[in-house]
Write a protein that holds these residues in place. Structure first.
Motif, PDB file in Angstrom:
ATOM      1  N   TYR A  84     -46.793  24.169   1.454  1.00 53.80           N
ATOM      2  CA  TYR A  84     -45.475  24.553   0.930  1.00 53.80           C
ATOM      3  C   TYR A  84     -44.708  23.312   0.471  1.00 53.80           C
ATOM      4  O   TYR A  84     -44.075  23.317  -0.598  1.00 53.80           O
ATOM      5  CB  TYR A  84     -44.684  25.302   1.998  1.00 53.80           C
ATOM      6  N   ALA A  85     -44.779  22.246   1.272  1.00 51.04           N
ATOM      7  CA  ALA A  85     -44.086  21.004   0.911  1.00 51.04           C
ATOM      8  C   ALA A  85     -44.624  20.444  -0.401  1.00 51.04           C
ATOM      9  O   ALA A  85     -43.849  19.991  -1.254  1.00 51.04           O
ATOM     10  CB  ALA A  85     -44.246  19.975   2.033  1.00 51.04           C
ATOM     11  N   ARG A  86     -45.931  20.473  -0.592  1.00 52.72           N
ATOM     12  CA  ARG A  86     -46.506  19.971  -1.841  1.00 52.72           C
ATOM     13  C   ARG A  86     -46.058  20.812  -3.035  1.00 52.72           C
ATOM     14  O   ARG A  86     -45.811  20.273  -4.123  1.00 52.72           O
ATOM     15  CB  ARG A  86     -48.036  19.948  -1.747  1.00 52.72           C
ATOM     16  N   ARG A  87     -45.931  22.116  -2.847  1.00 60.23           N
ATOM     17  CA  ARG A  87     -45.457  22.972  -3.945  1.00 60.23           C
ATOM     18  C   ARG A  87     -44.014  22.642  -4.294  1.00 60.23           C
ATOM     19  O   ARG A  87     -43.653  22.536  -5.463  1.00 60.23           O
ATOM     20  CB  ARG A  87     -45.597  24.446  -3.567  1.00 60.23           C
ATOM     21  N   ASP A 151     -48.108   9.945  -6.696  1.00 61.51           N
ATOM     22  CA  ASP A 151     -49.296  10.529  -6.073  1.00 61.51           C
ATOM     23  C   ASP A 151     -49.761  11.807  -6.780  1.00 61.51           C
ATOM     24  O   ASP A 151     -50.817  12.345  -6.445  1.00 61.51           O
ATOM     25  CB  ASP A 151     -49.015  10.869  -4.603  1.00 61.51           C
ATOM     26  N   PHE A 152     -48.953  12.283  -7.729  1.00 56.48           N
ATOM     27  CA  PHE A 152     -49.354  13.485  -8.470  1.00 56.48           C
ATOM     28  C   PHE A 152     -50.661  13.220  -9.209  1.00 56.48           C
ATOM     29  O   PHE A 152     -50.940  12.113  -9.654  1.00 56.48           O
ATOM     30  CB  PHE A 152     -48.294  13.878  -9.501  1.00 56.48           C
ATOM     31  N   ARG A 153     -51.440  14.261  -9.360  1.00 57.61           N
ATOM     32  CA  ARG A 153     -52.637  14.233 -10.195  1.00 57.61           C
ATOM     33  C   ARG A 153     -52.485  15.286 -11.288  1.00 57.61           C
ATOM     34  O   ARG A 153     -51.802  16.274 -11.104  1.00 57.61           O
ATOM     35  CB  ARG A 153     -53.896  14.519  -9.358  1.00 57.61           C
ATOM     36  N   ARG A 154     -53.127  15.046 -12.420  1.00 54.81           N
ATOM     37  CA  ARG A 154     -53.059  16.031 -13.493  1.00 54.81           C
ATOM     38  C   ARG A 154     -54.136  17.100 -13.314  1.00 54.81           C
ATOM     39  O   ARG A 154     -55.258  16.808 -12.893  1.00 54.81           O
ATOM     40  CB  ARG A 154     -53.193  15.367 -14.857  1.00 54.81           C
ATOM     41  N   TYR A 155     -53.763  18.317 -13.650  1.00 55.48           N
ATOM     42  CA  TYR A 155     -54.677  19.446 -13.546  1.00 55.48           C
ATOM     43  C   TYR A 155     -54.669  20.214 -14.859  1.00 55.48           C
ATOM     44  O   TYR A 155     -53.612  20.424 -15.459  1.00 55.48           O
ATOM     45  CB  TYR A 155     -54.272  20.383 -12.402  1.00 55.48           C
ATOM     46  N   ILE A 156     -55.855  20.615 -15.292  1.00 61.80           N
ATOM     47  CA  ILE A 156     -55.955  21.459 -16.470  1.00 61.80           C
ATOM     48  C   ILE A 156     -56.015  22.909 -15.990  1.00 61.80           C
ATOM     49  O   ILE A 156     -56.720  23.232 -15.035  1.00 61.80           O
ATOM     50  CB  ILE A 156     -57.190  21.080 -17.317  1.00 61.80           C
ATOM     51  N   LEU A 202     -49.295  17.701  -6.687  1.00 63.02           N
ATOM     52  CA  LEU A 202     -49.900  17.025  -5.549  1.00 63.02           C
ATOM     53  C   LEU A 202     -51.255  17.605  -5.167  1.00 63.02           C
ATOM     54  O   LEU A 202     -52.057  16.941  -4.509  1.00 63.02           O
ATOM     55  CB  LEU A 202     -48.954  17.058  -4.346  1.00 63.02           C
ATOM     56  N   ASP A 203     -51.516  18.858  -5.527  1.00 64.40           N
ATOM     57  CA  ASP A 203     -52.834  19.441  -5.322  1.00 64.40           C
ATOM     58  C   ASP A 203     -53.006  20.637  -6.249  1.00 64.40           C
ATOM     59  O   ASP A 203     -52.087  20.983  -7.018  1.00 64.40           O
ATOM     60  CB  ASP A 203     -53.065  19.826  -3.852  1.00 64.40           C
ATOM     61  N   ALA A 204     -54.163  21.265  -6.189  1.00 61.82           N
ATOM     62  CA  ALA A 204     -54.471  22.346  -7.123  1.00 61.82           C
ATOM     63  C   ALA A 204     -53.562  23.560  -6.923  1.00 61.82           C
ATOM     64  O   ALA A 204     -53.165  24.213  -7.899  1.00 61.82           O
ATOM     65  CB  ALA A 204     -55.936  22.758  -6.981  1.00 61.82           C
TER      66      ALA A 204
END
Length: 230
Positions: A84-87, A151-156, A202-204
């Protein structure tokens, strides 16, 4: 009834040595928070002990099976809070320094029922971000987790024609792999008459949240990613 001396906070693989017997090379240890006489947590992250399951069972007067089950349940609860925190960070951290009007539009866009209830968007966003960062910084059952925009990553993300998410994949660092992924994603989107988005998170699972958000949220999400990687 005797009050237990410890509370199980989770089961972790960051520490492989039992803090009770000194045994090393453990695959996982149980994080134990000391309790006061009333059964309340009595310490900080520095006071947490990491025991093997057999030593944790002896300390609590439980069976090893009960220790393992309780530790897994506590860890699952922490993982849920972390998710939830990452969202929340993936949605709101990019607008933390945005103009008040933008921040309000993003917040009320997700919380329409609060618009006319005197809830101030700027205060709520600040509160959500503070709570999310505190959650991921909590080290009572393991190491701190990533929480910065850096720390964010990109997601397609591939969306179907009716804007349901079909697929989420992290974007590779390698240029050639990234280009091939983009081409493959577009081909798949064309097959389902959908579309392709690239978001930062931060994640998928958080990436899904961003992809489903409104265009303004995604715009500031992209700006934050670019600013963090100039």
């Amino acid at each position: 009834m005797r009050t237990p001396k410890w509370k199980i906070k989770g089961i972790v693989d960051d520490f492989d040595e039992c803090g009770c017997c000194g045994r090393r090379g453990l695959k996982r240890t149980v994080a134990l928070m000391p309790l006061d006489a009333d059964g309340n947590e009595d310490g900080t992250a520095e006071d947490v002990a990491y025991y093997g399951t057999s030593c944790a069972a002896a300390a609590l007067g439980w069976t090893q099976g009960k220790v393992a089950d309780t530790a897994r349940a506590a860890q699952a609860e922490r993982d849920q809070h972390d998710a939830y925190a990452r969202r929340m960070l993936s949605i709101y951290a990019p607008v933390e320094v945005a103009p008040v009007g933008v921040k309000a539009r993003v917040y009320y866009g997700r919380n329409r029922h609060l618009r006319d209830r005197g809830v101030k968007a700027t205060e709520e966003v600040a509160k959500l971000l503070a709570e999310a960062r505190a959650t991921l910084a909590d080290t009572t059952s393991g190491l701190a987790r990533p929480s910065r925009i850096e720390d964010f990553r990109r997601y397609i993300v591939i969306l179907t024609r009716d804007e349901r998410i079909l697929l989420v994949r992290q974007v590779p660092e390698d240029d050639l792999e990234r280009q091939e992924q983009a081409r493959a994603a577009q081909r798949r989107a064309d097959e389902v008459r959908g579309s392709v988005l690239v978001v930062a998170a931060l994640d998928a699972e958080a990436a899904r949240e961003v992809a489903y958000a409104d265009a303004l949220t995604r715009e500031w999400n992209a700006k934050a990613w670019q600013a963090a990687h100039v």
